[in-house]
Write a protein that holds these residues in place. Structure first.
Motif, PDB file in Angstrom:
ATOM      1  N   LEU A 184     -33.901 -13.333  -5.247  1.00 32.45           N
ATOM      2  CA  LEU A 184     -33.832 -13.105  -3.806  1.00 32.45           C
ATOM      3  C   LEU A 184     -32.506 -13.644  -3.281  1.00 32.45           C
ATOM      4  O   LEU A 184     -32.119 -14.776  -3.588  1.00 32.45           O
ATOM      5  N   GLY A 185     -31.810 -12.841  -2.486  1.00 26.48           N
ATOM      6  CA  GLY A 185     -30.523 -13.277  -1.962  1.00 26.48           C
ATOM      7  C   GLY A 185     -29.470 -13.339  -3.050  1.00 26.48           C
ATOM      8  O   GLY A 185     -28.732 -14.317  -3.163  1.00 26.48           O
ATOM      9  N   ALA A 186     -29.363 -12.275  -3.838  1.00 23.12           N
ATOM     10  CA  ALA A 186     -28.485 -12.283  -5.015  1.00 23.12           C
ATOM     11  C   ALA A 186     -27.005 -12.218  -4.671  1.00 23.12           C
ATOM     12  O   ALA A 186     -26.160 -12.549  -5.508  1.00 23.12           O
ATOM     13  N   GLY A 187     -26.659 -11.769  -3.457  1.00 26.39           N
ATOM     14  CA  GLY A 187     -25.247 -11.687  -3.092  1.00 26.39           C
ATOM     15  C   GLY A 187     -24.485 -10.750  -4.004  1.00 26.39           C
ATOM     16  O   GLY A 187     -24.948  -9.663  -4.343  1.00 26.39           O
ATOM     17  N   HIS A 188     -23.291 -11.185  -4.433  1.00 27.83           N
ATOM     18  CA  HIS A 188     -22.496 -10.336  -5.317  1.00 27.83           C
ATOM     19  C   HIS A 188     -22.872 -10.497  -6.791  1.00 27.83           C
ATOM     20  O   HIS A 188     -22.279  -9.846  -7.651  1.00 27.83           O
ATOM     21  N   GLY A 189     -23.852 -11.370  -7.075  1.00 32.47           N
ATOM     22  CA  GLY A 189     -24.518 -11.264  -8.360  1.00 32.47           C
ATOM     23  C   GLY A 189     -24.171 -12.180  -9.499  1.00 32.47           C
ATOM     24  O   GLY A 189     -24.595 -11.932 -10.628  1.00 32.47           O
ATOM     25  N   ARG A 190     -23.457 -13.274  -9.249  1.00 33.38           N
ATOM     26  CA  ARG A 190     -23.092 -14.110 -10.400  1.00 33.38           C
ATOM     27  C   ARG A 190     -24.314 -14.601 -11.160  1.00 33.38           C
ATOM     28  O   ARG A 190     -24.308 -14.651 -12.398  1.00 33.38           O
ATOM     29  N   LEU A 239     -34.347  -7.803 -11.204  1.00 33.04           N
ATOM     30  CA  LEU A 239     -34.352  -7.092  -9.929  1.00 33.04           C
ATOM     31  C   LEU A 239     -33.651  -7.996  -8.936  1.00 33.04           C
ATOM     32  O   LEU A 239     -34.148  -9.085  -8.622  1.00 33.04           O
ATOM     33  N   ALA A 240     -32.488  -7.572  -8.459  1.00 32.15           N
ATOM     34  CA  ALA A 240     -31.681  -8.382  -7.548  1.00 32.15           C
ATOM     35  C   ALA A 240     -31.764  -7.806  -6.149  1.00 32.15           C
ATOM     36  O   ALA A 240     -31.473  -6.622  -5.938  1.00 32.15           O
ATOM     37  N   THR A 241     -32.165  -8.630  -5.191  1.00 34.59           N
ATOM     38  CA  THR A 241     -32.270  -8.171  -3.807  1.00 34.59           C
ATOM     39  C   THR A 241     -31.341  -8.971  -2.903  1.00 34.59           C
ATOM     40  O   THR A 241     -31.037 -10.134  -3.168  1.00 34.59           O
ATOM     41  N   ASP A 242     -30.897  -8.323  -1.835  1.00 31.51           N
ATOM     42  CA  ASP A 242     -30.084  -8.993  -0.819  1.00 31.51           C
ATOM     43  C   ASP A 242     -30.091  -8.106   0.409  1.00 31.51           C
ATOM     44  O   ASP A 242     -30.354  -6.899   0.315  1.00 31.51           O
ATOM     45  N   VAL A 259     -35.650 -10.502   3.525  1.00 28.69           N
ATOM     46  CA  VAL A 259     -36.821 -11.287   3.137  1.00 28.69           C
ATOM     47  C   VAL A 259     -37.757 -11.588   4.300  1.00 28.69           C
ATOM     48  O   VAL A 259     -38.826 -12.170   4.094  1.00 28.69           O
ATOM     49  N   ARG A 260     -37.395 -11.193   5.490  1.00 27.24           N
ATOM     50  CA  ARG A 260     -38.337 -11.289   6.601  1.00 27.24           C
ATOM     51  C   ARG A 260     -39.426 -10.216   6.511  1.00 27.24           C
ATOM     52  O   ARG A 260     -40.409 -10.260   7.239  1.00 27.24           O
ATOM     53  N   PHE A 302     -36.266 -16.360  -8.538  1.00 26.96           N
ATOM     54  CA  PHE A 302     -35.174 -17.308  -8.338  1.00 26.96           C
ATOM     55  C   PHE A 302     -34.521 -17.039  -6.994  1.00 26.96           C
ATOM     56  O   PHE A 302     -34.333 -15.888  -6.603  1.00 26.96           O
ATOM     57  N   ALA A 303     -34.169 -18.114  -6.282  1.00 27.55           N
ATOM     58  CA  ALA A 303     -33.483 -17.974  -4.992  1.00 27.55           C
ATOM     59  C   ALA A 303     -32.593 -19.197  -4.773  1.00 27.55           C
ATOM     60  O   ALA A 303     -33.098 -20.298  -4.552  1.00 27.55           O
ATOM     61  N   HIS A 304     -31.281 -18.979  -4.848  1.00 36.19           N
ATOM     62  CA  HIS A 304     -30.324 -20.076  -4.649  1.00 36.19           C
ATOM     63  C   HIS A 304     -29.830 -20.060  -3.213  1.00 36.19           C
ATOM     64  O   HIS A 304     -29.099 -19.170  -2.799  1.00 36.19           O
ATOM     65  N   MET A 305     -30.269 -21.026  -2.423  1.00 35.61           N
ATOM     66  CA  MET A 305     -29.895 -21.217  -1.020  1.00 35.61           C
ATOM     67  C   MET A 305     -30.313 -20.051  -0.124  1.00 35.61           C
ATOM     68  O   MET A 305     -29.782 -19.887   0.961  1.00 35.61           O
TER      69      MET A 305
END
Length: 221
Positions: free
Chosen positions: A53-59, A72-75, A104-105, A119-122
């Motif tokens: 969740l919140g993958a951004g540009h994907g690092r 599965l990467a979401t943003d 994510v709302r 997984f969700a970083h920040m």
């Protein structure tokens, strides 16, 4: 200052779109330390599929794919996810990465008990109200299989930017254009109700440095 939660969310979406557009790959190619930790947790639990969740540009999504997970990467930023897809092709892992634009709302676009790990970083400490955070964690619980792990990180109330900048209420403070919901410890504990709370580890990241917690919690079998 935005006058409502919805307006604040839309302002933040536009800000992230602009930021990713002006600074492609802004967080670099190396995975975050929490992602490296999470991959080990997920592997030990026998996970094969990871929802980020919140993958951004994907690092981190790319790192999970490199480690053999199906991701599965979401943003909510289409710009960030476009950069992720391009990098996945360049790194030869496009076949293991799927991207979905998602806020994510809203409810997660997944069936009940359909993923092994999340997984969700920040992400949880973005401009989300306490009510929205609880709803999101309930959604994570819904889509995780029994025994599945959720690893997330948040900036907490011991961070240097807490109560700095423009206040939006509900422990949300905006500094440099980025709104952050700073977590007190009791919110972490409340979000782990009916889960197994495996660990809450403090760490620092960046030049400020940002002060965060890395939380691992598991759905009981």
């Amino acid at each position: 200052m935005p006058e409502s939660e919805h307006e604040l969310a839309e302002v933040q979406r536009a800000h992230w779109q602009q930021t990713y557009g002006e600074h492609p790959g802004m967080y670099g190619e190396e995975p975050s330390e929490p992602a490296v930790h999470a991959a080990a947790v997920f592997r030990a639990a026998g996970a094969r599929e990871v929802l980020e969740l919140g993958a951004g540009h994907g690092r981190d999504a790319l790192y999970f794919a490199q480690q053999g997970f199906v991701v599965l990467a979401t943003d909510f930023s289409q710009v960030g996810l476009e950069q992720l897809r391009e990098a996945a092709v360049a790194q030869g892992v496009a076949g293991r990465v799927t991207t979905v634009v998602h806020d994510v709302r809203e409810s997660l676009p997944l069936a009940d008990t359909s993923v092994d790990a999340v997984f969700a970083h920040m992400l949880l400490c973005m401009a989300l109200s306490t009510k929205e955070i609880h709803a999101l964690v309930a959604e994570v619980r819904r889509v995780l299989r029994p025994g599945g792990s959720f690893v997330y990180t948040v900036r907490h109330t011991g961070d240097a930017h807490y109560q700095a900048g423009a206040g939006h209420g509900d422990d949300i403070w905006e500094h440099g254009g980025f709104a952050v919901h700073f977590f007190p410890r009791d919110l972490v504990d409340a979000l782990a109700k009916d889960w197994i709370l495996n660990e809450v580890d403090a760490f620092e990241e960046g030049d400020l440095p940002r002060r965060l917690w890395r939380i691992t919690q598991t759905v009981p079998r």
